[in-house]
Design an enzyme around this catalytic site. Structure first.
Site, PDB file in Angstrom:
ATOM      1  N   ASP A 165       0.853  -1.190   0.000  1.00 35.94           N
ATOM      2  CA  ASP A 165       0.000   0.000   0.000  1.00 35.94           C
ATOM      3  C   ASP A 165       0.887   1.238   0.000  1.00 35.94           C
ATOM      4  O   ASP A 165       2.091   1.151  -0.227  1.00 35.94           O
ATOM      5  CB  ASP A 165      -0.921  -0.009   1.220  1.00 35.94           C
ATOM      6  CG  ASP A 165      -0.155  -0.289   2.511  1.00 35.94           C
ATOM      7  OD1 ASP A 165       0.984   0.210   2.640  1.00 35.94           O
ATOM      8  OD2 ASP A 165      -0.672  -1.022   3.375  1.00 35.94           O
ATOM      9  N   TYR A 320       0.142  -2.710  13.056  1.00 36.60           N
ATOM     10  CA  TYR A 320       1.439  -2.795  13.735  1.00 36.60           C
ATOM     11  C   TYR A 320       1.265  -2.422  15.205  1.00 36.60           C
ATOM     12  O   TYR A 320       1.767  -1.397  15.667  1.00 36.60           O
ATOM     13  CB  TYR A 320       2.466  -1.871  13.067  1.00 36.60           C
ATOM     14  CG  TYR A 320       2.939  -2.376  11.717  1.00 36.60           C
ATOM     15  CD1 TYR A 320       3.873  -3.399  11.626  1.00 36.60           C
ATOM     16  CD2 TYR A 320       2.441  -1.825  10.541  1.00 36.60           C
ATOM     17  CE1 TYR A 320       4.312  -3.866  10.388  1.00 36.60           C
ATOM     18  CE2 TYR A 320       2.868  -2.283   9.303  1.00 36.60           C
ATOM     19  CZ  TYR A 320       3.804  -3.300   9.235  1.00 36.60           C
ATOM     20  OH  TYR A 320       4.235  -3.757   8.013  1.00 36.60           O
ATOM     21  N   GLU A 567       2.436 -10.496   0.067  1.00 39.41           N
ATOM     22  CA  GLU A 567       2.768  -9.091   0.328  1.00 39.41           C
ATOM     23  C   GLU A 567       4.152  -8.963   0.963  1.00 39.41           C
ATOM     24  O   GLU A 567       4.450  -9.622   1.962  1.00 39.41           O
ATOM     25  CB  GLU A 567       1.730  -8.431   1.229  1.00 39.41           C
ATOM     26  CG  GLU A 567       1.985  -6.931   1.380  1.00 39.41           C
ATOM     27  CD  GLU A 567       0.865  -6.206   2.108  1.00 39.41           C
ATOM     28  OE1 GLU A 567       0.719  -4.993   1.918  1.00 39.41           O
ATOM     29  OE2 GLU A 567       0.134  -6.859   2.884  1.00 39.41           O
TER      30      GLU A 567
END
Length: 616
Positions: A165, A320, A567
């Site tokens: 992203d 996170y 990813e």
């Protein structure tokens, strides 16, 4: 008859012995013939001939000096002869075929290192340098931080996008820069041998320049810190943001809010560690290094003064989340000690109470797993280095010995002889106990194992004990190699999980920029969804990206929409780079023992000078 002798004596002439004139003449002629029949020497000739005519020497006027013509001719001739000889030898050297003795070809770790560093070029945000060398990337998000009038921080252009992203998460990004700096400090010689030292330093500086924008880096006191640019939460409806939209970063036109924190001890300490470690990397640039140290001090003081977790209640909590900040206190204090030599930071890093809060004295299923969230294993290795090479003694020895022992236990847990962590049938260690995205943890463990092995070798220690059993340092290196080899393709699927390395690697990486062609067509927020969901390979190759990895059964699905497999992340690739450089090149080339101690003063006071000689 008597005559007068001019010398005073009588001269007697005997008339009876005199000869006639004819006799005399005949005698003289006989004498002349006898004399002429013998060759005359030079002296006799000179008597007869008298002084001869001398030859006139010839000279050459060179303008600034007059030299003998003979000397001039000899000199010019010698130069011409030497020139002809040199030309002849050169002709022979150039025409005679030569056999080049090439060095050994680069090993797989070095080849993979070149590619892994390119991933960071592809993740750059802001105005890109001309030599970025990623053809499908361009300038992007040039208004970050400029449109939010409520924020005191007005310019957050730059830095790195976190993953597939366009969000800039400062917590994992800080960890990534710290890891890269640590690897440069320990293995700058290997980076230089691979021709990547300037590149990796440029990557680090791109990150630290951005971090200095995230707070008032010129002030001595900090009261707030930017923690994130962009939003990823999609639970509040179809609002355009960095997770809802599938767009090239260059085409983003929606608002990107800035997240700030005023009680974020974990983030502040991690960013302080990033700046402090980078200050050692750039120690030859004194002005920039001091700027980094100043910012690191201010951030660390801010984190100690205003306690709290940066992710508490924030957008980052879903992506996170930070579990605690005690480990970051030890981690940040350790790096600040190495960067400044100030013993107050070492006292803090070795405080038993801090170690207790960080969980240094108890185990648990995740004990020894080094990651963007848990810095304790890395901090313990970092402080074990101090004990191995400088042995500071009292009052630090007790806690440093504990850290060293705990590091040894962690290294034992990595070995296949123990059951702390399971392994897949292909041999991949399951540090996250079978949960998705395992590779980011594996590469960090491989780096710590290779690094600790090199520490022991540099300290002339052949190995370490796991209980009663002694293991050589080679065992640790073999563990690190086995895990990186798995990632590079030595696995049941024969797949390299580093894009662009080998022939069989993921082609549908979960990454917006790589999955959308650069064809002058601007895809809007939802216009890129069809490209996201497509089964076609990405039109752009994200060289060097380490994807999330296989599952606990060595299975892997090359599907763009499944980020748990495909990813890549900034923190994961930083660990990969660190592990690759540690294993690359000659095994005999170990760590740089001294650079990290550049600012550290002698551990013991200098002995006083001897007393003056006694005088009566």
């Amino acid at each position: 008859m008597y005559g007068r002798d001019p010398w005073g004596g009588p001269l007697e002439i005997n008339a009876t012995d005199s000869a006639t004139d004819d006799d005399r003449s005949r005698n003289l002629q006989d004498f002349d013939r006898a004399a002429l029949s013998r060759p005359l020497d030079e002296t006799q000739q000179s008597w007869l001939l008298g002084p001869g005519e001398q030859k006139k020497k010839k000279y050459v006027d060179l303008g600034c000096i007059i030299v003998s013509r003979k000397i001039f001719v000899w000199t010019v001739g010698s130069i011409l002869a030497a020139g002809l000889l040199v030309g002849f030898i050169t002709l022979i050297v150039k025409t005679v075929p030569r056999h080049h003795h090439k060095g050994p070809p680069p090993d797989n770790y070095t080849l993979a290192l070149h590619k892994a560093l390119m991933f960071f070029n592809a993740q750059r945000s802001g105005k890109l340098p001309k030599h970025n060398n990623v053809s499908w990337r361009g300038n992007s998000c040039l208004n970050d931080g400029k449109s939010q009038s409520s924020s005191a921080i007005k310019n957050l252009v730059g830095g790195y996008y976190d993953a597939g992203d366009a969000i800039k998460f400062n917590f994992p990004a800080s960890f990534a820069m710290t890891m890269l700096s640590w690897s440069v400090i320990e293995y700058s010689g290997k980076y230089e041998a691979a021709g990547e030292l300037a590149h990796v330093k440029e990557i680090i500086k791109w990150g630290t320049d951005y971090f200095l924008k995230c707070f008032n880096s010129t002030a001595d006191t900090v009261d707030r810190l930017a923690s994130q640019v962009g939003v990823g939460d999609t639970s509040k409806g179809p609002n355009p943001n960095d997770h809802y939209c599938w767009m090239r970063p260059e085409d983003i036109d929606y608002e990107r809010p800035i997240s700030e924190c005023s009680s974020c001890s974990d983030l502040a300490s991690e960013m302080a560690a990033a700046l402090a470690s980078a200050s050692i990397v750039f120690k030859d640039d004194k002005a920039y290094s001091q700027k980094l140290v100043h910012g690191a001090r201010a951030l660390f003081d801010f984190g100690r003064r205003q306690r709290g977790r940066y992710s508490s209640g924030a957008d980052a909590e879903k992506f996170y989340n930070s579990s605690m900040y005690w480990d970051e206190f030890i981690w940040g204090a350790s790096w600040l000690y190495y960067a400044t030599g100030n013993s107050s930071y070492l006292q803090l890093a070795t405080a038993p109470g801090l170690a207790k809060h960080a969980g240094a004295f108890w185990g648990g299923p995740d004990y020894g797993v080094f990651s963007w969230d848990s810095k304790l294993p890395g901090a313990q290795v970092l402080l074990s280095r101090l004990r191995l090479f400088l042995s500071p003694g009292y009052p630090y020895e007790e806690i440093l010995r504990t850290f060293h022992n705990q590091t040894s236990i962690v290294m034992c847990s990595y070995l296949p002889f123990f059951t702390s962590f399971n392994r897949t049938r292909g041999g991949l260690i399951q540090l996250n106990h079978g949960r998705p995205q395992p590779l980011q943890y594996v590469v960090n463990a491989a780096f710590l194992a290779a690094l600790f092995s090199d520490y022991l070798a540099a300290a002339d220690t052949p190995g370490w004990y796991c209980g009663p059993n002694f293991y050589s340092t080679d065992v640790l290196r073999q563990f690190a190699e086995s895990q990186i080899d798995y990632i590079l393709g030595k696995n049941p699927r024969k797949m390299s999980y580093v894009v662009g390395f080998g022939n069989h690697y993921p082609r549908r990486v979960h990454h917006r920029g790589a999955s959308i062609p650069k064809n002058k067509i601007k895809y809007n927020c939802k216009g890129g969804w069809k490209l996201r969901d497509s089964r076609n390979p990405n039109p752009n190759t994200l060289v060097g990206a380490m994807v999330a990895g296989p599952d606990k059964f060595d299975g892997f699905h090359d599907v763009r929409t499944n980020y748990n497999y495909t990813e890549p992340t900034l923190a994961g690739n930083a660990g990969l780079v660190a592990a690759l450089v540690a294993l690359s090149g000659e095994k005999s080339v170990g760590v740089d023992k001294n650079t990290i101690f550049s600012a550290v003063p002698p551990m013991f006071p200098t002995p006083p000078p001897p007393p003056a000689p006694w005088k009566p």
